[in-house]
Design a protein around this motif. Structure first.
Motif, PDB file in Angstrom:
ATOM      1  N   THR A  78       0.828  -1.207   0.000  1.00  0.00           N
ATOM      2  CA  THR A  78       0.000   0.000   0.000  1.00  0.00           C
ATOM      3  C   THR A  78       0.861   1.254   0.000  1.00  0.00           C
ATOM      4  OG1 THR A  78      -1.718  -1.192   1.193  1.00  0.00           O
ATOM      5  CG2 THR A  78      -1.858   1.195   1.221  1.00  0.00           C
ATOM      6  N   ARG A  81       2.226   1.631  -3.510  1.00  0.00           N
ATOM      7  CA  ARG A  81       1.166   2.083  -4.416  1.00  0.00           C
ATOM      8  C   ARG A  81       0.865   3.566  -4.210  1.00  0.00           C
ATOM      9  NH1 ARG A  81      -3.835   0.134  -2.515  1.00  0.00           N
ATOM     10  NH2 ARG A  81      -3.833   2.150  -1.511  1.00  0.00           N
ATOM     11  N   ASP A  82       0.741   3.985  -2.961  1.00  0.00           N
ATOM     12  CA  ASP A  82       0.452   5.392  -2.668  1.00  0.00           C
ATOM     13  C   ASP A  82       1.573   6.307  -3.167  1.00  0.00           C
ATOM     14  OD1 ASP A  82      -1.896   4.531  -1.518  1.00  0.00           O
ATOM     15  OD2 ASP A  82      -1.212   4.843   0.556  1.00  0.00           O
ATOM     16  N   ILE A  84       3.565   5.734  -5.735  1.00  0.00           N
ATOM     17  CA  ILE A  84       3.455   5.802  -7.201  1.00  0.00           C
ATOM     18  C   ILE A  84       2.300   6.709  -7.607  1.00  0.00           C
ATOM     19  CG2 ILE A  84       2.917   4.468  -9.275  1.00  0.00           C
ATOM     20  CD1 ILE A  84       4.438   2.111  -7.887  1.00  0.00           C
ATOM     21  N   GLU A  85       1.157   6.545  -6.964  1.00  0.00           N
ATOM     22  CA  GLU A  85       0.016   7.394  -7.291  1.00  0.00           C
ATOM     23  C   GLU A  85       0.316   8.863  -7.013  1.00  0.00           C
ATOM     24  OE1 GLU A  85      -3.285   5.699  -5.171  1.00  0.00           O
ATOM     25  OE2 GLU A  85      -3.566   4.117  -6.661  1.00  0.00           O
ATOM     26  N   GLY A  86       1.065   9.135  -5.943  1.00  0.00           N
ATOM     27  CA  GLY A  86       1.440  10.511  -5.629  1.00  0.00           C
ATOM     28  C   GLY A  86       2.340  11.101  -6.712  1.00  0.00           C
ATOM     29  N   LEU A  88       2.291  10.270  -9.823  1.00  0.00           N
ATOM     30  CA  LEU A  88       1.523  10.407 -11.065  1.00  0.00           C
ATOM     31  C   LEU A  88       0.414  11.449 -10.980  1.00  0.00           C
ATOM     32  CD1 LEU A  88       1.178   6.621 -11.985  1.00  0.00           C
ATOM     33  CD2 LEU A  88       2.730   8.311 -12.986  1.00  0.00           C
ATOM     34  N   ALA A  89       0.139  11.945  -9.774  1.00  0.00           N
ATOM     35  CA  ALA A  89      -0.927  12.930  -9.605  1.00  0.00           C
ATOM     36  C   ALA A  89      -0.569  14.245 -10.304  1.00  0.00           C
ATOM     37  CB  ALA A  89      -1.162  13.176  -8.116  1.00  0.00           C
TER      38      ALA A  89
END
Length: 91
Positions: A78, A81-82, A84-86, A88-89
């Protein structure tokens, strides 16, 4: 790597990501502090030599070894994942 840092310091030194210098984009390094495959010193070396404290992050996961970061059922995943998402934001 096929060896330990003590057995082949030249190979391990050549594989150090800090030798690449600063990345042109933000970086988040997620590293388990109990990683038995990649020594914690590798992540710390990168941070000290190439990390940009205003932009990049070094996230150390207490008690986590090497493989939980790629195990989709492990809570450490998690964090990865967080991160990576941060990255890509939209900014």
């Amino acid at each position: 790597m096929g060896s330990t840092p003590a057995a082949d310091p030249t190979a391990w030194g050549a594989a150090d990501p800090a030798r690449l210098g600063r990345a042109p984009y933000p970086v988040v390094v997620v590293h388990g502090d109990q990683d038995e495959q990649v020594p914690l010193e590798v992540a710390r070396s990168w941070w000290e030599q190439a990390g940009d404290p205003g932009r990049d992050r070094l996230v150390l996961l207490p008690g986590v070894t090497h493989f939980p970061l790629v195990d989709p059922t492990h809570p450490a995943r998690t964090v990865l994942r967080d991160a990576i998402e941060g990255l890509l934001a939209p900014r």
